[in-house]
Design a protein around this motif. Sequence first.
Motif, PDB file in Angstrom:
ATOM      1  N   GLY A  76     -26.978   3.595 -49.039  1.00  0.00           N
ATOM      2  CA  GLY A  76     -27.683   3.207 -50.179  1.00  0.00           C
ATOM      3  C   GLY A  76     -29.393   2.710 -50.100  1.00  0.00           C
ATOM      4  O   GLY A  76     -29.866   2.790 -50.850  1.00  0.00           O
ATOM      5  N   ALA A  77     -29.684   2.565 -48.579  1.00  0.00           N
ATOM      6  CA  ALA A  77     -30.945   2.216 -48.400  1.00  0.00           C
ATOM      7  C   ALA A  77     -31.905   3.333 -48.080  1.00  0.00           C
ATOM      8  O   ALA A  77     -31.507   4.340 -47.309  1.00  0.00           O
ATOM      9  CB  ALA A  77     -30.885   1.169 -47.334  1.00  0.00           C
ATOM     10  N   LEU A  78     -33.221   3.227 -48.386  1.00  0.00           N
ATOM     11  CA  LEU A  78     -34.197   4.023 -48.026  1.00  0.00           C
ATOM     12  C   LEU A  78     -35.172   3.562 -47.030  1.00  0.00           C
ATOM     13  O   LEU A  78     -35.448   2.228 -47.016  1.00  0.00           O
ATOM     14  CB  LEU A  78     -35.042   4.444 -49.028  1.00  0.00           C
ATOM     15  CG  LEU A  78     -34.523   5.367 -50.273  1.00  0.00           C
ATOM     16  CD1 LEU A  78     -35.249   5.112 -51.682  1.00  0.00           C
ATOM     17  CD2 LEU A  78     -34.061   6.522 -49.757  1.00  0.00           C
ATOM     18  N   LEU A  79     -35.699   4.065 -46.060  1.00  0.00           N
ATOM     19  CA  LEU A  79     -36.746   3.655 -45.261  1.00  0.00           C
ATOM     20  C   LEU A  79     -38.195   4.365 -45.539  1.00  0.00           C
ATOM     21  O   LEU A  79     -37.937   5.593 -45.701  1.00  0.00           O
ATOM     22  CB  LEU A  79     -36.447   4.106 -43.756  1.00  0.00           C
ATOM     23  CG  LEU A  79     -37.268   3.502 -42.657  1.00  0.00           C
ATOM     24  CD1 LEU A  79     -36.235   3.176 -41.406  1.00  0.00           C
ATOM     25  CD2 LEU A  79     -38.436   4.284 -42.230  1.00  0.00           C
ATOM     26  N   LEU A  80     -39.095   3.454 -45.732  1.00  0.00           N
ATOM     27  CA  LEU A  80     -40.338   4.222 -46.404  1.00  0.00           C
ATOM     28  C   LEU A  80     -41.274   4.070 -45.143  1.00  0.00           C
ATOM     29  O   LEU A  80     -41.407   3.054 -44.546  1.00  0.00           O
ATOM     30  CB  LEU A  80     -40.922   2.897 -47.389  1.00  0.00           C
ATOM     31  CG  LEU A  80     -39.853   2.726 -48.492  1.00  0.00           C
ATOM     32  CD1 LEU A  80     -40.693   1.777 -49.574  1.00  0.00           C
ATOM     33  CD2 LEU A  80     -39.439   3.880 -49.153  1.00  0.00           C
ATOM     34  N   THR A  81     -42.153   5.265 -45.258  1.00  0.00           N
ATOM     35  CA  THR A  81     -43.180   5.285 -44.277  1.00  0.00           C
ATOM     36  C   THR A  81     -44.498   5.353 -45.239  1.00  0.00           C
ATOM     37  O   THR A  81     -44.656   6.195 -45.939  1.00  0.00           O
ATOM     38  CB  THR A  81     -42.982   6.582 -43.351  1.00  0.00           C
ATOM     39  OG1 THR A  81     -41.858   6.510 -42.775  1.00  0.00           O
ATOM     40  CG2 THR A  81     -44.260   6.692 -42.339  1.00  0.00           C
ATOM     41  N   MET A  82     -45.291   4.203 -45.149  1.00  0.00           N
ATOM     42  CA  MET A  82     -46.442   4.260 -45.983  1.00  0.00           C
ATOM     43  C   MET A  82     -47.622   4.946 -45.401  1.00  0.00           C
ATOM     44  O   MET A  82     -47.565   5.230 -44.316  1.00  0.00           O
ATOM     45  CB  MET A  82     -46.760   2.832 -46.325  1.00  0.00           C
ATOM     46  CG  MET A  82     -45.581   1.758 -46.527  1.00  0.00           C
ATOM     47  SD  MET A  82     -45.112   2.293 -48.341  1.00  0.00           S
ATOM     48  CE  MET A  82     -46.533   1.954 -49.435  1.00  0.00           C
ATOM     49  N   PRO A  83     -48.549   5.360 -46.449  1.00  0.00           N
ATOM     50  CA  PRO A  83     -49.690   6.137 -46.131  1.00  0.00           C
ATOM     51  C   PRO A  83     -50.384   5.430 -44.835  1.00  0.00           C
ATOM     52  O   PRO A  83     -50.484   4.237 -44.796  1.00  0.00           O
ATOM     53  CB  PRO A  83     -50.659   6.345 -47.214  1.00  0.00           C
ATOM     54  CG  PRO A  83     -49.743   6.012 -48.109  1.00  0.00           C
ATOM     55  CD  PRO A  83     -48.697   5.125 -47.867  1.00  0.00           C
ATOM     56  N   GLY A  84     -50.792   6.073 -43.720  1.00  0.00           N
ATOM     57  CA  GLY A  84     -51.450   5.399 -42.387  1.00  0.00           C
ATOM     58  C   GLY A  84     -50.502   5.174 -41.607  1.00  0.00           C
ATOM     59  O   GLY A  84     -50.620   4.581 -40.495  1.00  0.00           O
ATOM     60  N   GLU A  85     -49.156   4.845 -41.775  1.00  0.00           N
ATOM     61  CA  GLU A  85     -48.242   4.512 -40.837  1.00  0.00           C
ATOM     62  C   GLU A  85     -47.572   5.845 -39.841  1.00  0.00           C
ATOM     63  O   GLU A  85     -47.691   6.813 -40.717  1.00  0.00           O
ATOM     64  CB  GLU A  85     -46.955   4.031 -41.290  1.00  0.00           C
ATOM     65  CG  GLU A  85     -47.366   2.603 -41.960  1.00  0.00           C
ATOM     66  CD  GLU A  85     -46.270   1.756 -42.793  1.00  0.00           C
ATOM     67  OE1 GLU A  85     -46.392   0.488 -42.991  1.00  0.00           O
ATOM     68  OE2 GLU A  85     -45.026   2.239 -42.802  1.00  0.00           O
ATOM     69  N   VAL A  86     -46.967   5.672 -38.695  1.00  0.00           N
ATOM     70  CA  VAL A  86     -46.619   6.732 -38.122  1.00  0.00           C
ATOM     71  C   VAL A  86     -45.174   6.694 -38.663  1.00  0.00           C
ATOM     72  O   VAL A  86     -44.351   5.999 -38.767  1.00  0.00           O
ATOM     73  CB  VAL A  86     -46.561   6.309 -36.771  1.00  0.00           C
ATOM     74  CG1 VAL A  86     -45.937   7.466 -35.504  1.00  0.00           C
ATOM     75  CG2 VAL A  86     -47.994   6.127 -36.134  1.00  0.00           C
ATOM     76  N   ALA A  87     -44.307   7.873 -38.692  1.00  0.00           N
ATOM     77  CA  ALA A  87     -43.143   8.158 -39.184  1.00  0.00           C
ATOM     78  C   ALA A  87     -42.291   7.558 -38.035  1.00  0.00           C
ATOM     79  O   ALA A  87     -42.604   7.864 -36.806  1.00  0.00           O
ATOM     80  CB  ALA A  87     -42.737   9.647 -39.299  1.00  0.00           C
TER      81      ALA A  87
END
Length: 176
Positions: free
Chosen positions: A148-159
Amino acid sequence: MKPYTTIEQVSDGVRYLPLQLQGAEQDGLAVLLRGRRLLACRIPKMQTTGSAWQVILDFDPDMSLELTSSSTVAQGWDEFGTINVEVLSKGGVESTSEWGNLDLQEDLDVVRIEIVRWQGDGLIVDSGIRLHFADGQTFSAVASDVPGALLLTMPGEVAPAFWQFPAGEYTFVAIE
């Protein structure tokens, strides 16, 4: 939306857990988002970008997306996380949570939308969504190994190197 995704049967016995989309058709999602500016990314204050159960993306002038994840048992005891996307009109977010805004820079104009897809062992899973911006940066929300959880990669962050599975096992399918 359902807390699970209905498993579809595709050719040669391969099973498919598709993106759940509400408020738009899949091919209409690209038309709806392309050219819009991402103004805010909000999650409940007790959650983090590493483990979020609800994400609200606010776009100009009057539209938001709610991102959540479903966890579905598809084979044996294994659960697979899929992405849910709901198009909301402004003010359409109902929650008892206190919201926190994540830091975003200005001028994040959407130019391309992709489904983050995992495929293996006779199964195809739409695990996340990725937005590409005019400045070359990206945002992604992908199901993690926590149901049920999402991992977010924000703009400027490395995946990350690992979502629910190693990042190299995923493909990115453009929504046209």
